[in-house]
Design an enzyme around this catalytic site. Structure first.
Site, PDB file in Angstrom:
ATOM      1  N   HIS A  55      -2.640 -11.738   2.669  1.00  7.95           N
ATOM      2  CA  HIS A  55      -2.008 -11.035   1.541  1.00  7.95           C
ATOM      3  C   HIS A  55      -3.057 -10.608   0.527  1.00  7.95           C
ATOM      4  O   HIS A  55      -3.173 -11.159  -0.569  1.00  7.95           O
ATOM      5  CB  HIS A  55      -0.937 -11.918   0.901  1.00  7.95           C
ATOM      6  CG  HIS A  55       0.295 -12.066   1.736  1.00  7.95           C
ATOM      7  ND1 HIS A  55       0.551 -13.184   2.503  1.00  7.95           N
ATOM      8  CD2 HIS A  55       1.338 -11.216   1.940  1.00  7.95           C
ATOM      9  CE1 HIS A  55       1.698 -13.021   3.135  1.00  7.95           C
ATOM     10  NE2 HIS A  55       2.202 -11.839   2.815  1.00  7.95           N
ATOM     11  N   ASN A  56      -3.816  -9.598   0.880  1.00  4.61           N
ATOM     12  CA  ASN A  56      -4.859  -9.050   0.019  1.00  4.61           C
ATOM     13  C   ASN A  56      -4.665  -7.537  -0.088  1.00  4.61           C
ATOM     14  O   ASN A  56      -3.669  -7.001   0.409  1.00  4.61           O
ATOM     15  CB  ASN A  56      -6.245  -9.405   0.567  1.00  4.61           C
ATOM     16  CG  ASN A  56      -6.353  -9.086   2.055  1.00  4.61           C
ATOM     17  OD1 ASN A  56      -5.883  -8.045   2.503  1.00  4.61           O
ATOM     18  ND2 ASN A  56      -6.946  -9.989   2.828  1.00  4.61           N
ATOM     19  N   SER A  57      -5.597  -6.850  -0.690  1.00  8.98           N
ATOM     20  CA  SER A  57      -5.414  -5.408  -0.899  1.00  8.98           C
ATOM     21  C   SER A  57      -5.494  -4.625   0.405  1.00  8.98           C
ATOM     22  O   SER A  57      -4.993  -3.501   0.477  1.00  8.98           O
ATOM     23  CB  SER A  57      -6.453  -4.878  -1.894  1.00  8.98           C
ATOM     24  OG  SER A  57      -7.751  -4.885  -1.345  1.00  8.98           O
ATOM     25  N   THR A  58      -6.096  -5.201   1.438  1.00 11.08           N
ATOM     26  CA  THR A  58      -6.108  -4.510   2.740  1.00 11.08           C
ATOM     27  C   THR A  58      -4.701  -4.465   3.317  1.00 11.08           C
ATOM     28  O   THR A  58      -4.283  -3.449   3.897  1.00 11.08           O
ATOM     29  CB  THR A  58      -7.064  -5.217   3.710  1.00 11.08           C
ATOM     30  OG1 THR A  58      -8.365  -5.299   3.113  1.00 11.08           O
ATOM     31  CG2 THR A  58      -7.165  -4.456   5.024  1.00 11.08           C
ATOM     32  N   HIS A  59      -3.973  -5.564   3.174  1.00 11.35           N
ATOM     33  CA  HIS A  59      -2.569  -5.554   3.610  1.00 11.35           C
ATOM     34  C   HIS A  59      -1.780  -4.516   2.812  1.00 11.35           C
ATOM     35  O   HIS A  59      -0.964  -3.767   3.376  1.00 11.35           O
ATOM     36  CB  HIS A  59      -1.947  -6.941   3.435  1.00 11.35           C
ATOM     37  CG  HIS A  59      -0.450  -6.959   3.557  1.00 11.35           C
ATOM     38  ND1 HIS A  59       0.205  -6.675   4.738  1.00 11.35           N
ATOM     39  CD2 HIS A  59       0.520  -7.212   2.632  1.00 11.35           C
ATOM     40  CE1 HIS A  59       1.519  -6.751   4.542  1.00 11.35           C
ATOM     41  NE2 HIS A  59       1.730  -7.075   3.275  1.00 11.35           N
ATOM     42  N   HIS A 115       3.536  -4.013  -3.727  1.00 14.55           N
ATOM     43  CA  HIS A 115       4.591  -4.920  -3.258  1.00 14.55           C
ATOM     44  C   HIS A 115       4.154  -6.375  -3.119  1.00 14.55           C
ATOM     45  O   HIS A 115       4.993  -7.275  -3.095  1.00 14.55           O
ATOM     46  CB  HIS A 115       5.157  -4.417  -1.919  1.00 14.55           C
ATOM     47  CG  HIS A 115       4.350  -4.822  -0.728  1.00 14.55           C
ATOM     48  ND1 HIS A 115       3.176  -4.189  -0.370  1.00 14.55           N
ATOM     49  CD2 HIS A 115       4.537  -5.820   0.172  1.00 14.55           C
ATOM     50  CE1 HIS A 115       2.685  -4.767   0.714  1.00 14.55           C
ATOM     51  NE2 HIS A 115       3.480  -5.758   1.049  1.00 14.55           N
ATOM     52  N   ASP A 116       2.845  -6.653  -3.024  1.00 16.44           N
ATOM     53  CA  ASP A 116       2.372  -8.043  -2.932  1.00 16.44           C
ATOM     54  C   ASP A 116       1.304  -8.346  -3.987  1.00 16.44           C
ATOM     55  O   ASP A 116       0.497  -9.270  -3.808  1.00 16.44           O
ATOM     56  CB  ASP A 116       1.798  -8.327  -1.540  1.00 16.44           C
ATOM     57  CG  ASP A 116       2.862  -8.778  -0.548  1.00 16.44           C
ATOM     58  OD1 ASP A 116       3.871  -9.348  -0.995  1.00 16.44           O
ATOM     59  OD2 ASP A 116       2.687  -8.559   0.668  1.00 16.44           O
ATOM     60  N   ASP A 169       6.072  -3.119   5.895  1.00 14.54           N
ATOM     61  CA  ASP A 169       5.525  -4.416   5.492  1.00 14.54           C
ATOM     62  C   ASP A 169       5.173  -5.297   6.683  1.00 14.54           C
ATOM     63  O   ASP A 169       4.232  -6.092   6.626  1.00 14.54           O
ATOM     64  CB  ASP A 169       6.539  -5.129   4.587  1.00 14.54           C
ATOM     65  CG  ASP A 169       5.981  -6.381   3.950  1.00 14.54           C
ATOM     66  OD1 ASP A 169       4.755  -6.453   3.730  1.00 14.54           O
ATOM     67  OD2 ASP A 169       6.768  -7.312   3.672  1.00 14.54           O
ATOM     68  N   GLN A 192       3.796 -15.524  17.508  1.00 16.15           N
ATOM     69  CA  GLN A 192       3.975 -14.072  17.523  1.00 16.15           C
ATOM     70  C   GLN A 192       5.187 -13.661  18.340  1.00 16.15           C
ATOM     71  O   GLN A 192       5.947 -12.764  17.950  1.00 16.15           O
ATOM     72  CB  GLN A 192       2.712 -13.394  18.065  1.00 16.15           C
ATOM     73  CG  GLN A 192       1.541 -13.414  17.096  1.00 16.15           C
ATOM     74  CD  GLN A 192       1.838 -12.657  15.813  1.00 16.15           C
ATOM     75  OE1 GLN A 192       2.178 -11.488  15.846  1.00 16.15           O
ATOM     76  NE2 GLN A 192       1.719 -13.350  14.680  1.00 16.15           N
TER      77      GLN A 192
END
EC number: 3.1.4.-
Length: 792
Positions: free
Chosen positions: A516-520, A556-557, A688, A740
């Site tokens: 959950h970082n800016s890449t996501h 959103h995150d 998402d 998964q």
């Protein structure tokens, strides 16, 4: 001032006017500002204090100097509060003035206050009984403090005035009951009849004077009911449950009439049942009795009134008249009346409440004529329908599928699992982190610009952009995508403002989070833009929707701590407390995004749009961010399938008209405000969690990142002694392929099938199929890692 001055105000007198609302049961009633009449023979500090207290409270105020002008003014204005000066009897007798006002009809719901003089402390307190007998509601010992007068007015407003207002409103309710076509009977908790309406009198042949005050047991009973029916009804309503079913009643004439009856317990003071309301209609199956009843009604002593009323009455409830009666109205009164009663009886279990309420009512009615085993089974059905988790599939036992069970438990609950000591551990370090200050961006370097040329392709490699931008992909990709969609033009902001905003948002993501970082965020933004460009999506949304979706994807995150909602609730974090353990992170992301945006004009992308447009845009952004919360996942998907997928498929399959009319019908479905909302929610939800639909290498990398974040959470839960939300995500034992597979089976497949059916995404579905096979292959090899072991 002398005499009557109903509109007289001081130069700066009361002007503030505010309406209030009251609820009488489910009825919402609006009340105009309270009106106060001051009856003071002479102006003094006491009358001035009440005048200015009215001003402070927002009440309208009139002053009368004589008893006659007081009555005249009251009859004109119908004040809620009257304050009579009782200190100086040489001008007028306050008790006499009060009696004069009480002699008028409008005073029934008026509060009258007597202002009495102060008594020396050594004198005995006088009795209030003479004042009460004269008609006063209460007294006020003289005090020329405006605050004291204000407090007295406010107490009256929230006490006697509010009660009188509700009583006054009840008149309208009883008027409705008097004209209602259904028979209504109200009894006390001891089953003593307290009210019957005229429809009940006509149906049963009694006059209300013969019924009110009697116990139900005193009235003759029909012998056509089964022996245990009354016990069944009493057992049901004593538990506070509504009962409805078929019941035979005996009329005054001795004849039996078959009725559909609904009895509703009314909870009153102390949370106890205080009344029972019974609504009765002739039952549809008893046609002869129904005809006889109608005939008696038309030729009763109220012949002209009843017949005229039945001709002009039209039931205003939804679905209360069947299609045949609507389409074949005639001047034949008996026919119309028969149809009306027939129609109402046929839908007796339907209300204007939610559809689920209608379902519950139908099942309740079916229970009455069902065998015990069926009735018990229907009880279980009702228990399930009354839960809030109607959209969440029930899982197999944890032993059968621990991965799915833990994954769902971690993502779809808000935690609050109690610890052994029944106390919650508070984590001090989970509050909002210190936000880094974004660095200045120069022109986009050529290598990054070349990468961004492929951003419209689904196979765009966000991880390469992450490396090239030194973990700042959101700013660069955001500039490219926002330019493509004309975001600056829509918001009327400069590119510099947008760039500053993107940097601010990106800096507020935690680069230390593995997932959950800016890449996501950039990845979700990319998927959002890709979906917005699909033809059917594009034709369903307007530019405001598109801009809202892009902004929602970017924020959103924001400030995600790398832990789930369940963890935050179990840890008693500041955010969980702030948001009451409900949608904690999603609420924080949405709130913080706007806080950051408006904090500095340099990065406020909303500063140049008008208020109305901003509120619409803001609401859309918030709604989409909150839609990413997983506890309502199945509700969102189910609504999308039932409101959009199925109706559009039905048009495609059954329409015999032209292709153009098919397209028009589908467009009408897509473009309704409610369905556009569902489309936007589905769009961001799919964006998402689109990792399983990315090319395999990207899918594997994202799987590794989310697994590492869950592993880190499990490690911390063990260190802090918190409940372990997802035990299978133990870095020493977890099977990533199994996790998964469970995620795809439980969350992804159905959702993307629905989204693909709407947006047409064959490439994504092919990736999803290939990736699923990859994880299956690893699982069959008993491989727990991201990749198969190298050949020996």
């Amino acid at each position: 001032m002398s005499g009557l001055s109903p509109e007289a105000f001081p130069p700066n007198g009361p002007r503030k006017v505010s309406a209030t609302e009251e609820c009488v049961g489910p009825m919402r009633l609006s009340q105009e500002p309270i009106q106060v009449l001051l009856v003071f023979a002479k102006e003094d500090s006491q009358s001035d204090a009440f005048w200015w207290a009215c001003d402070r409270a927002g009440f309208r105020c009139n002053i009368a100097r004589t008893p006659e002008s007081a009555v005249e003014c009251f009859l004109d204005k119908h004040h809620e509060i009257i304050i009579i000066d009782g200190r100086h009897s040489r001008y007028f007798e306050p008790e006499a003035v009060c009696r004069m006002i009480r002699a008028t009809k409008p005073s029934e719901n008026t509060v009258i206050l007597a202002v009495v003089p102060q008594k020396p402390s050594d004198q005995e307190e006088p009795s209030v009984l003479p004042l009460l007998c004269a008609g006063f509601s209460r007294r006020f010992v003289e005090n020329n403090s405006v605050s004291a007068c204000y407090n007295e007015l406010i107490q009256m407003e929230h006490g006697e005035v509010r009660c009188q207002f509700k009583l006054r409103a009840c008149n309208s309710i009883f008027t409705a009951l008097e004209h209602c076509q259904e028979a209504v009977e109200i009894t006390s908790e001891d089953h003593i009849i307290q009210y019957v309406n005229p429809a009940f009198e006509r149906m049963m042949g009694y006059h209300k004077g013969e019924l009110i005050g009697k116990e139900l047991t005193e009235l003759p009973k029909s012998d056509k009911n089964r022996a245990d029916l009354l016990d069944t009804i009493n057992n049901c309503i004593k538990k506070g449950k509504e009962w409805q079913g078929i019941y035979y009643a005996r009329k005054k004439s001795g004849d039996s009439i078959q009725q559909h009856v609904r009895i509703t317990p009314v909870i009153g003071q102390g949370g106890k049942i205080r009344h029972f309301v019974a609504i009765k209609r002739p039952h549809i199956d008893n046609n002869n009795q129904l005809h006889k009843f109608n005939k008696e009604e038309r030729y009763s002593g109220e012949h002209s009134h009843s017949e005229c009323y039945s001709l002009r009455h039209r039931d205003r409830r939804k679905d209360s008249m069947d299609d045949r009666s609507v389409s074949s109205r005639s001047s034949d009164a008996p026919s119309l009346q028969n149809r009306r009663y027939s129609s109402v009886a046929r839908i007796h279990s339907m209300t204007i409440e939610a559809p689920i309420t209608k379902v519950i009512n139908i099942i309740n009615a079916a229970q009455e004529s069902s065998p015990v085993t069926v009735a018990e089974a229907l009880d279980r059905v009702l228990e399930i329908l009354r839960t809030t988790e109607l959209y969440s599939p029930q899982l197999a036992s944890k032993e059968d599928d621990p991965h799915t069970s833990d994954l769902v438990g971690g993502l779809m609950s808000d935690g609050l699992r109690r610890l052994s000591g029944n106390e919650y551990v508070f984590c001090k370090n989970m509050s909002q982190s210190q936000l880094a200050i974004p660095v200045t961006l120069n022109d986009v370097p050529p290598n990054i610009a070349e990468m961004l040329n492929d951003e419209e392709c689904w196979e765009f490699n966000i991880l390469e952009l992450e490396a090239a931008t030194h973990k700042r992909p959101l700013t660069y990709l955001g500039l490219k995508i926002c330019t493509s969609f004309g975001v600056c033009e829509f918001l009327n902001c400069s590119e510099a403002t947008l760039r500053s905003w993107l940097q601010l948002i990106e800096a507020s993501y935690h680069s230390s989070n593995s997932y959950h970082n800016s890449t996501h965020a950039a990845d979700v933004l990319h998927a959002t833009a890709y979906f917005l460009r699909k033809e059917r999506v594009k034709s369903s949304l307007d530019q405001l929707d598109e801009v809202a979706a892009l902004i929602a994807a970017a924020v959103h995150d924001v400030d995600h701590p790398g832990r789930t909602n369940s963890f935050l609730c179990n840890a008693g974090s500041e955010l969980a407390i702030l948001y009451n353990d409900t949608a904690v992170l999603e609420s924080h992301h949405a709130a913080l995004a706007f806080q950051l945006t408006v904090r500095d004009s340099k990065s406020n992308i909303f500063k140049n749009i008008d208020r109305t447009q901003f509120r619409t845009l803001r609401q859309a952004i918030i709604d989409m961010v909150l839609a990413t919360e997983m506890t309502r996942h199945f509700e969102h998907v189910s609504k999308f399938v039932n409101s959009i997928n199925k109706p559009m498929a039905a048009i495609e399959e059954t329409s015999t008209s032209s292709v153009n009319s098919d397209c028009e019908g589908q467009a009408n479905i897509r473009n309704s405000p409610e369905n556009r909302l569902l489309i936007k929610r589905m769009l961001i939800k799919c964006a998402d969690v689109a990792n399983p639909c990315r090319p395999l290498e990207l899918c594997i990398e994202w799987a590794g990142r989310i697994s590492e974040e869950y592993f880190a959470q499990t490690d911390e839960e063990k260190r802090q002694g918190l409940p372990v939300v997802m035990p299978v995500f133990d870095r020493n034992t977890c099977s990533v392929p199994k996790s998964q597979i469970s995620f795809i089976d439980y969350f992804i497949t159905d959702m993307f099938d629905a989204w693909d059916a709407f947006a047409t995404l064959p490439g994504l579905m092919e990736h999803l199929s290939e990736n699923y096979k990859y994880w299956k292959t690893l699982d069959e090899m008993n491989c727990k890692s991201l990749r198969p072991p190298p050949p020996s």
